[in-house]
Design a protein around this motif. Structure first.
Motif, short mmCIF file in Angstrom:
data_model
loop_
_atom_site.label_atom_id
_atom_site.label_comp_id
_atom_site.label_asym_id
_atom_site.label_seq_id
_atom_site.Cartn_x
_atom_site.Cartn_y
_atom_site.Cartn_z
N THR A 269 23.21 9.44 0.31
CA THR A 269 23.32 8.12 -1.53
C THR A 269 22.17 8.91 -1.89
O THR A 269 20.57 8.32 -2.04
N THR A 270 22.60 9.23 -2.99
CA THR A 270 21.39 9.45 -3.94
C THR A 270 22.06 8.20 -5.16
O THR A 270 22.77 7.82 -5.11
N THR A 271 21.14 7.48 -5.70
CA THR A 271 21.35 6.26 -6.85
C THR A 271 20.12 6.54 -8.40
O THR A 271 19.21 7.26 -7.92
N THR A 272 20.79 7.27 -9.37
CA THR A 272 20.25 7.29 -10.46
C THR A 272 21.05 5.44 -11.06
O THR A 272 21.09 5.09 -12.18
N ARG A 273 18.69 6.11 -11.76
CA ARG A 273 18.99 4.88 -12.33
C ARG A 273 18.10 5.04 -14.39
O ARG A 273 17.59 5.90 -13.98
N GLY A 274 18.79 4.11 -14.71
CA GLY A 274 17.84 4.65 -16.13
C GLY A 274 18.81 4.51 -17.54
O GLY A 274 20.06 4.15 -17.30
N ARG A 275 18.34 5.33 -18.43
CA ARG A 275 18.82 4.98 -20.11
C ARG A 275 17.96 6.82 -20.28
O ARG A 275 16.68 6.48 -20.20
N PHE A 276 19.37 7.90 -20.54
CA PHE A 276 18.27 8.66 -21.15
C PHE A 276 17.68 9.38 -21.87
O PHE A 276 17.96 8.05 -22.91
N PRO A 277 16.50 9.55 -21.86
CA PRO A 277 16.10 10.29 -21.00
C PRO A 277 15.37 10.28 -19.75
O PRO A 277 14.63 10.23 -19.08
N LYS A 278 15.02 8.29 -19.76
CA LYS A 278 14.27 8.07 -18.81
C LYS A 278 15.17 8.07 -17.57
O LYS A 278 15.37 6.22 -17.06
N GLU B 84 17.04 7.88 -6.65
CA GLU B 84 16.44 7.57 -5.31
C GLU B 84 17.76 8.29 -4.34
O GLU B 84 18.84 8.07 -4.59
N ILE B 85 16.86 8.62 -3.85
CA ILE B 85 17.45 9.52 -2.56
C ILE B 85 17.25 9.30 -1.41
O ILE B 85 16.62 8.73 -1.22
N ARG B 86 18.46 8.02 -0.23
CA ARG B 86 17.82 7.87 0.81
C ARG B 86 19.16 8.61 2.02
O ARG B 86 20.01 9.13 2.08
N SER B 87 18.28 8.51 2.74
CA SER B 87 19.33 9.14 4.29
C SER B 87 19.60 7.61 4.93
O SER B 87 18.56 6.98 5.67
#
Lengths: 187, 318
Positions: A48-57, A61-64
């Motif tokens: 599972t990948t979770t992307t957080r923030g505001r472009f470009p920052k 997070e990649i989780r198994s």
């Protein structure tokens, strides 16, 4: 009067997943499928990948992820036949011979970690209990190329998993569910 | 606009789990509906009988009909099992923390209670006919037992009816992982709905006028309580933080909103209540509209909650 205190060591297996090291290569997923013969189209662990923030920052997070082998496991308490159970070492398993396929455990799992095996029973990660009993690591842990997966006894303060949890910032998934999961994510 | 992105992508695509859980289809709402309806009959028929100390001739076979309806529900439940050959496993153990285990054993007690309460209220003519059946020795013994212990059996049937109706709600209500099911109101809500649908079903049977009037009154009380419980459930969710808001959204702004309010609240509760009150106050002759609407509303309530609730999980929290 002489008193003798005997403390019996009780193993409590758990897993630590280092999200800072994982690259999402899916080796753990494939190793699990090979080791456990998981049918096509089903998976006991997943990335599972979770992307957080505001472009470009942005941060990723990649989780198994897999069954969290909760200490307070709702899948076990709702099971009407005792098929879902916790072993003496803290691993949550399903006795296929007792399972009716009622799916109550699937509904009760906050992590949606279970599924119905085509043979008709509830299936999920077993922490590769058959390997652990032989002193081996679960298949996913043994193949991880970045060493982001760790397995061991949480009751042993000197074990690698205990040290990692003690020395690093970590999180568990959905702590609000109150299940006391034993899969820790280093963040 | 200052927006912070939080996007989660999962590599898991397990059938029946992803993208939204759909493990329970039509079988479970059908079972919950029939179980609730039977629970209602188990409460109402003995109560009517205890009030007058005799069973209405028209409702003479109601407990037997209830046993048949429950069997249909259990057949539906069996069809839902992924490994039906293991159904006997429910009865090789008792798991005190599992509502499903409690329910399995309650169901086993419900059948003898229904049969005995049926036998105890039979007319002499029917008893004589039963006595002529093959194996009538056992039938005679059961008839005598049911007659001697009639009051006790009727009270036991009521208690088991309450247990059955409540359990059908607790079955869902104890699942914390399904946010919309996780409310203590589901037990009493399903029991009350079961009493209402049970009353509606009995109204379709050829009961005497005074019994029918009594059923209309009891149905109206059950509907008012049910509306109150639905209100309490929604209020509890609305004030229950993030998880509660996800739960309440399914029927207040979400996908199931029009169906819930039109089929359950308006057609299944408000309209039949208005019809019942008109019948009571204006002494208008009862029609089939009200009971049929109540039955439809009771089924819709279970259908919507089972289908919508499955999709409300912790995964919706970001």
């Amino acid at each position: 009067m002489n008193t003798q205190t005997r403390t019996e060591h009780r193993i409590r297996y758990g897993m630590v997943m280092d999200t800072r090291k994982c690259v999402g290569c899916n080796a753990c997923v494939l190793a699990c499928k090979n080791e456990n013969g998981t049918p096509h189209g089903f998976t006991r662990d997943w990335i599972t990948t979770t992307t957080r923030g505001r472009f470009p920052k942005l941060s990723m997070e990649i989780r198994s992820e897999r069954c969290n082998h909760c200490e307070n496991a709702p899948c076990v308490t709702v099971c009407p036949t005792g098929a879902s159970h916790i072993t003496d070492t803290g691993i949550v398993l399903v006795d296929h011979d007792k399972c009716t396929g009622c799916k109550a455990c699937i509904a009760a799992c906050p992590y949606d970690a279970r599924f119905i095996h085509p043979a008709g029973y509830a299936d999920k990660c077993t922490f590769c209990n058959h390997r652990v009993e032989q002193g081996l690591d679960p298949a996913c842990v043994s193949v991880c190329p970045t060493e982001s997966l760790h397995f061991g006894d949480l009751n042993d303060p000197d074990s690698e998993v205990s040290r990692l949890v003690a020395e690093n910032e970590f999180k568990v998934l959905h702590p609000e569910a109150g299940t006391r999961p034993k899969l820790f994510f280093l963040v | 606009m200052d927006t912070t992105l939080i996007e989660t992508v999962s590599g898991r695509h397990n059938p029946m789990i992803d993208p939204h859980m759909h493990i329970w289809g039509w079988e479970i709402p059908v079972y919950l509906f029939l179980g609730g309806l039977v629970a209602g009959i188990m409460v109402l028929v003995p109560l009517l009988e205890l009030r007058t100390n005799e069973r209405s001739k028209g409702l003479q076979h109601a407990p037997l009909v209830a046993a048949g309806l429950l069997s249909l529900g259990m057949l539906s439940l069996l069809l839902d099992l992924e490994y039906p050959a293991h159904v006997y496993r429910f009865y090789t153990t008792f798991q005190p923390t599992s509502p499903m285990s409690w329910g399995s054993w309650v169901l086993m007690l419900v059948y003898p209670a229904l049969i005995l309460s049926w036998l105890g209220g039979l007319t002499q003519e029917t008893r004589d006919r039963l006595g002529r059946l093959p194996g009538s020795g056992l039938v005679q013994w059961a008839l005598e037992f049911a007659t001697i212990h009639r009051t006790g059996i009727l009270w036991l049937t009521i208690v088991l009816g309450v247990a059955l109706g409540t359990y059908t709600g607790l079955l869902l209500g104890t699942m914390e992982a399904r946010l919309q099911w996780h409310t203590a109101t589901l037990g009493p809500l399903f029991l009350t709905s079961g009493i209402s649908t049970g009353a509606a079903f009995l109204m379709l049977m050829p009961a005497e006028e005074d019994r029918l009037n009594r059923l209309v009154r009891w149905d109206s009380i059950a509907i008012v309580v049910e509306l109150g419980l639905i209100g309490a459930m929604l209020l509890g969710f609305a004030t229950g933080g993030t998880t509660g808001l996800i739960a309440v959204k399914t029927v207040m702004g979400g996908e199931w909103t029009p169906w819930f309010w039109s089929l359950v609240v308006v057609a299944g509760l408000a309209v039949p209540l208005a019809l019942n009150l008109t019948e009571i106050r204006q002494h208008v002759h009862m029609t089939l509209f009200s009971p049929l609407l109540v039955l439809g509303g009771g089924f819709a309530l279970r259908w919507i909650l089972v289908m919508a609730g499955q999709q409300t999980s912790f995964a919706l929290l970001q």
